[in-house]
Design a protein around this motif. Structure first.
Motif, mmCIF file in Angstrom:
data_model
loop_
_atom_site.group_PDB
_atom_site.id
_atom_site.type_symbol
_atom_site.label_atom_id
_atom_site.label_comp_id
_atom_site.label_asym_id
_atom_site.label_seq_id
_atom_site.Cartn_x
_atom_site.Cartn_y
_atom_site.Cartn_z
ATOM 1 N N VAL A 26 0.840 -1.207 0.000
ATOM 2 C CA VAL A 26 0.000 0.000 0.000
ATOM 3 C C VAL A 26 0.866 1.245 0.000
ATOM 4 N N LEU A 27 1.904 1.272 0.851
ATOM 5 C CA LEU A 27 2.759 2.453 0.913
ATOM 6 C C LEU A 27 3.572 2.622 -0.357
ATOM 7 N N ASP A 28 3.975 1.527 -0.975
ATOM 8 C CA ASP A 28 4.760 1.595 -2.203
ATOM 9 C C ASP A 28 3.912 2.080 -3.373
ATOM 10 N N LYS A 29 2.725 1.570 -3.502
ATOM 11 C CA LYS A 29 1.860 1.926 -4.636
ATOM 12 C C LYS A 29 0.980 3.129 -4.313
ATOM 13 N N GLY A 30 0.540 3.233 -3.079
ATOM 14 C CA GLY A 30 -0.387 4.285 -2.686
ATOM 15 C C GLY A 30 -1.813 3.823 -2.896
ATOM 16 N N ALA A 56 0.015 6.690 1.441
ATOM 17 C CA ALA A 56 1.198 6.390 0.629
ATOM 18 C C ALA A 56 2.438 6.743 1.439
ATOM 19 N N SER A 57 3.568 6.249 0.986
ATOM 20 C CA SER A 57 4.824 6.628 1.635
ATOM 21 C C SER A 57 5.144 8.071 1.263
ATOM 22 N N VAL A 58 6.031 8.686 2.011
ATOM 23 C CA VAL A 58 6.427 10.063 1.725
ATOM 24 C C VAL A 58 7.039 10.157 0.330
ATOM 25 N N MET A 64 4.030 11.936 -6.569
ATOM 26 C CA MET A 64 2.725 12.350 -7.089
ATOM 27 C C MET A 64 2.538 13.861 -7.011
ATOM 28 N N GLY A 65 3.517 14.573 -6.451
ATOM 29 C CA GLY A 65 3.421 16.028 -6.363
ATOM 30 C C GLY A 65 2.745 16.516 -5.092
ATOM 31 N N ILE A 66 2.648 15.662 -4.101
ATOM 32 C CA ILE A 66 2.018 16.039 -2.842
ATOM 33 C C ILE A 66 3.119 16.244 -1.811
#
Length: 112
Positions: A26-30, A56-58, A64-66
């Motif tokens: 989940v953290l890798d893909k988001g 998601a991970s940092v 993703m631009g966040i």
């Protein structure tokens, strides 16, 4: 004659993924969860709530631009320093303007 068990294997045994693997994926893909809540009365929209949840991970979020947390003074020491520097600069400018006004006020008081 023995009957095969109909109960599923508990997590962590057999081929099932464990919680750490799922979390890593989940953290890798988001993952994005989105939803809207609208409250209408006789075709008049009274309230709209838009919910957006991103897990998601940092690194993935930055990809993703966040990166809003980098500019939030409550979460970033760099942002806090920048905010303090900006506030300090504004206060110095205000003080300089007040000091410029002070001599002219004194002159007005002395001439009265």
């Amino acid at each position: 004659m023995s009957m095969p068990s109909r109960l599923p294997d508990p997590y962590g045994q057999g081929s099932g993924a464990n919680l750490a693997d799922i979390l890593e994926r989940v953290l890798d893909k988001g993952i994005v969860i989105a939803g809207d809540i609208r409250i209408n009365l006789l075709d008049i929209e009274l309230l709209t709530i838009k919910l957006r949840l991103i897990v998601a991970s940092v690194d993935k979020a930055k990809e993703m631009g966040i990166d809003w947390w980098e500019d939030d003074p409550a979460l970033s020491s760099r942002a806090r320093r920048n905010e303090l520097a900006r506030e300090n600069s504004e206060l110095r400018e205000r003080l300089a303007r007040l000091e410029e006004l002070e001599p002219s006020r004194r002159a007005e008081e002395e001439s009265s």
